[in-house]
Scaffold this motif. Sequence first.
Motif, PDB file in Angstrom:
ATOM      1  N   GLN A 109     -16.069   2.379 -12.323  1.00 48.92           N
ATOM      2  CA  GLN A 109     -15.411   2.059 -11.067  1.00 48.92           C
ATOM      3  C   GLN A 109     -15.159   3.320 -10.255  1.00 48.92           C
ATOM      4  OE1 GLN A 109     -14.567  -1.036  -9.761  1.00 48.92           O
ATOM      5  NE2 GLN A 109     -15.866  -1.741 -11.438  1.00 48.92           N
ATOM      6  N   VAL A 110     -15.132   3.152  -8.950  1.00 50.95           N
ATOM      7  CA  VAL A 110     -14.914   4.253  -8.018  1.00 50.95           C
ATOM      8  C   VAL A 110     -13.798   3.863  -7.068  1.00 50.95           C
ATOM      9  CG1 VAL A 110     -15.926   5.586  -6.133  1.00 50.95           C
ATOM     10  CG2 VAL A 110     -17.310   5.031  -8.150  1.00 50.95           C
ATOM     11  N   GLN A 111     -12.936   4.808  -6.783  1.00 52.56           N
ATOM     12  CA  GLN A 111     -11.891   4.604  -5.787  1.00 52.56           C
ATOM     13  C   GLN A 111     -12.110   5.601  -4.648  1.00 52.56           C
ATOM     14  OE1 GLN A 111     -10.851   5.250  -9.211  1.00 52.56           O
ATOM     15  NE2 GLN A 111     -11.277   3.071  -9.472  1.00 52.56           N
ATOM     16  N   LEU A 112     -11.939   5.105  -3.417  1.00 55.58           N
ATOM     17  CA  LEU A 112     -12.123   5.928  -2.220  1.00 55.58           C
ATOM     18  C   LEU A 112     -10.878   5.811  -1.354  1.00 55.58           C
ATOM     19  CD1 LEU A 112     -15.753   4.731  -1.356  1.00 55.58           C
ATOM     20  CD2 LEU A 112     -15.120   6.855  -2.503  1.00 55.58           C
ATOM     21  N   VAL A 113     -10.358   6.954  -0.928  1.00 56.80           N
ATOM     22  CA  VAL A 113      -9.161   6.959  -0.091  1.00 56.80           C
ATOM     23  C   VAL A 113      -9.415   7.819   1.136  1.00 56.80           C
ATOM     24  CG1 VAL A 113      -6.711   7.495   0.055  1.00 56.80           C
ATOM     25  CG2 VAL A 113      -7.671   6.651  -2.100  1.00 56.80           C
ATOM     26  N   GLU A 114      -9.346   7.192   2.308  1.00 60.28           N
ATOM     27  CA  GLU A 114      -9.578   7.899   3.564  1.00 60.28           C
ATOM     28  C   GLU A 114      -8.263   8.386   4.163  1.00 60.28           C
ATOM     29  OE1 GLU A 114     -12.305   4.129   3.828  1.00 60.28           O
ATOM     30  OE2 GLU A 114     -10.270   4.605   3.170  1.00 60.28           O
ATOM     31  N   SER A 115      -8.380   9.433   4.980  1.00 62.29           N
ATOM     32  CA  SER A 115      -7.240   9.916   5.756  1.00 62.29           C
ATOM     33  C   SER A 115      -7.771  10.668   6.965  1.00 62.29           C
ATOM     34  CB  SER A 115      -6.352  10.841   4.909  1.00 62.29           C
ATOM     35  OG  SER A 115      -7.071  11.983   4.488  1.00 62.29           O
ATOM     36  N   GLY A 116      -6.871  10.998   7.879  1.00 60.40           N
ATOM     37  CA  GLY A 116      -7.244  11.824   9.014  1.00 60.40           C
ATOM     38  C   GLY A 116      -7.395  11.100  10.333  1.00 60.40           C
ATOM     39  N   GLY A 117      -7.288   9.791  10.320  1.00 59.04           N
ATOM     40  CA  GLY A 117      -7.393   9.063  11.578  1.00 59.04           C
ATOM     41  C   GLY A 117      -6.199   9.325  12.475  1.00 59.04           C
ATOM     42  N   GLY A 118      -6.298   8.862  13.700  1.00 60.69           N
ATOM     43  CA  GLY A 118      -5.199   9.039  14.643  1.00 60.69           C
ATOM     44  C   GLY A 118      -5.620   8.680  16.039  1.00 60.69           C
ATOM     45  N   SER A 119      -4.784   9.081  16.998  1.00 60.42           N
ATOM     46  CA  SER A 119      -5.041   8.804  18.401  1.00 60.42           C
ATOM     47  C   SER A 119      -5.299  10.112  19.130  1.00 60.42           C
ATOM     48  CB  SER A 119      -3.845   8.087  19.021  1.00 60.42           C
ATOM     49  OG  SER A 119      -3.627   6.837  18.408  1.00 60.42           O
TER      50      SER A 119
ATOM     51  N   MET B  69     -11.934   1.173  13.251  1.00 64.70           N
ATOM     52  CA  MET B  69     -11.496   1.499  11.894  1.00 64.70           C
ATOM     53  C   MET B  69     -12.678   2.162  11.201  1.00 64.70           C
ATOM     54  SD  MET B  69      -8.884   1.242   9.826  1.00 64.70           S
ATOM     55  CE  MET B  69      -7.882  -0.210  10.186  1.00 64.70           C
ATOM     56  N   TYR B  70     -12.441   3.314  10.617  1.00 65.28           N
ATOM     57  CA  TYR B  70     -13.500   4.057   9.952  1.00 65.28           C
ATOM     58  C   TYR B  70     -13.346   3.925   8.442  1.00 65.28           C
ATOM     59  CZ  TYR B  70     -15.163   6.154  14.246  1.00 65.28           C
ATOM     60  OH  TYR B  70     -15.723   6.350  15.500  1.00 65.28           O
TER      61      TYR B  70
ATOM     62  N   TYR C 299     -24.156  -0.278  -0.044  1.00 60.50           N
ATOM     63  CA  TYR C 299     -22.960   0.480  -0.406  1.00 60.50           C
ATOM     64  C   TYR C 299     -22.011  -0.453  -1.149  1.00 60.50           C
ATOM     65  CZ  TYR C 299     -24.598   4.411   2.258  1.00 60.50           C
ATOM     66  OH  TYR C 299     -25.341   5.475   2.698  1.00 60.50           O
ATOM     67  N   ASN C 300     -21.720  -0.109  -2.379  1.00 57.56           N
ATOM     68  CA  ASN C 300     -20.977  -1.033  -3.219  1.00 57.56           C
ATOM     69  C   ASN C 300     -19.530  -0.642  -3.478  1.00 57.56           C
ATOM     70  OD1 ASN C 300     -22.314   1.032  -4.555  1.00 57.56           O
ATOM     71  ND2 ASN C 300     -22.859  -0.178  -6.340  1.00 57.56           N
ATOM     72  N   TYR C 301     -19.094   0.501  -2.956  1.00 62.01           N
ATOM     73  CA  TYR C 301     -17.683   0.861  -3.058  1.00 62.01           C
ATOM     74  C   TYR C 301     -17.186   1.262  -1.675  1.00 62.01           C
ATOM     75  CZ  TYR C 301     -18.379   0.920  -8.085  1.00 62.01           C
ATOM     76  OH  TYR C 301     -18.667   0.563  -9.383  1.00 62.01           O
ATOM     77  N   TRP C 302     -16.002   0.784  -1.332  1.00 59.60           N
ATOM     78  CA  TRP C 302     -15.444   1.001   0.005  1.00 59.60           C
ATOM     79  C   TRP C 302     -13.979   1.395  -0.066  1.00 59.60           C
ATOM     80  CZ3 TRP C 302     -18.366   0.373   4.483  1.00 59.60           C
ATOM     81  CH2 TRP C 302     -19.636  -0.172   4.292  1.00 59.60           C
ATOM     82  N   GLY C 303     -13.589   2.252   0.875  1.00 63.24           N
ATOM     83  CA  GLY C 303     -12.183   2.561   1.025  1.00 63.24           C
ATOM     84  C   GLY C 303     -11.488   1.535   1.898  1.00 63.24           C
ATOM     85  N   GLN C 304     -10.217   1.764   2.135  1.00 62.39           N
ATOM     86  CA  GLN C 304      -9.414   0.824   2.918  1.00 62.39           C
ATOM     87  C   GLN C 304      -9.508   1.072   4.417  1.00 62.39           C
ATOM     88  OE1 GLN C 304      -7.680  -1.914   1.658  1.00 62.39           O
ATOM     89  NE2 GLN C 304      -8.981  -1.334  -0.063  1.00 62.39           N
ATOM     90  N   GLY C 305      -9.979   2.232   4.797  1.00 60.57           N
ATOM     91  CA  GLY C 305     -10.173   2.520   6.213  1.00 60.57           C
ATOM     92  C   GLY C 305      -9.062   3.360   6.813  1.00 60.57           C
ATOM     93  N   THR C 306      -9.412   4.057   7.890  1.00 58.70           N
ATOM     94  CA  THR C 306      -8.446   4.830   8.668  1.00 58.70           C
ATOM     95  C   THR C 306      -8.765   4.606  10.143  1.00 58.70           C
ATOM     96  OG1 THR C 306      -7.456   7.031   8.983  1.00 58.70           O
ATOM     97  CG2 THR C 306      -9.831   6.968   8.575  1.00 58.70           C
ATOM     98  N   GLN C 307      -7.738   4.364  10.929  1.00 60.44           N
ATOM     99  CA  GLN C 307      -7.928   3.988  12.328  1.00 60.44           C
ATOM    100  C   GLN C 307      -8.115   5.208  13.218  1.00 60.44           C
ATOM    101  OE1 GLN C 307      -8.135   0.854  13.768  1.00 60.44           O
ATOM    102  NE2 GLN C 307      -8.524   1.896  15.717  1.00 60.44           N
ATOM    103  N   VAL C 308      -9.107   5.129  14.083  1.00 65.28           N
ATOM    104  CA  VAL C 308      -9.340   6.145  15.103  1.00 65.28           C
ATOM    105  C   VAL C 308      -9.258   5.465  16.466  1.00 65.28           C
ATOM    106  CG1 VAL C 308     -11.029   7.718  16.108  1.00 65.28           C
ATOM    107  CG2 VAL C 308     -10.754   7.597  13.619  1.00 65.28           C
TER     108      VAL C 308
END
Length: 127
Positions: A1-11, A93-94, A114-123
């Motif tokens: 299993q793979v876990q992906l965590v995104e960050s860095g989004g914003g306005s 959402m990225y 692509y079989n593993y996905w993160g939860q997304g970060t909003q731009v």
Amino acid sequence: QVQLVESGGGSVQSGGSLRLSCVASGETDSSYCMGWFRQAPGKQREGVAMFRTTGGATFYADSVKGRFTISQYSAQNTLYLQMNSLKPEDTAMYYCALSTVSRCRLTGLRIDEYNYWGQGTQVTVSS
């Protein structure tokens, strides 16, 4: 299993920059590609940029070529997306994704590979 965590989004305002990060954990040695995808409200998810985890080749959607740069810091299992000259149409959402399907090295940004996905970060880019 793979876990992906995104960050860095914003306005940001049009013309601004953001850098997205994606930290991968788990069985990442099985990956062939990692990529960034985005989904705007009412639209289908689309590929933005891809990084081959073996060899380091990259692939970009035409809409972001010359403005976005994908890179990986393998020592920390982190994938980046540097986004410059942002436009309002980049608002979405990225999502970070990882593929263990070898064909992704040829096809680039096929979502179904692509079989593993993160939860997304909003731009959000304002004009």
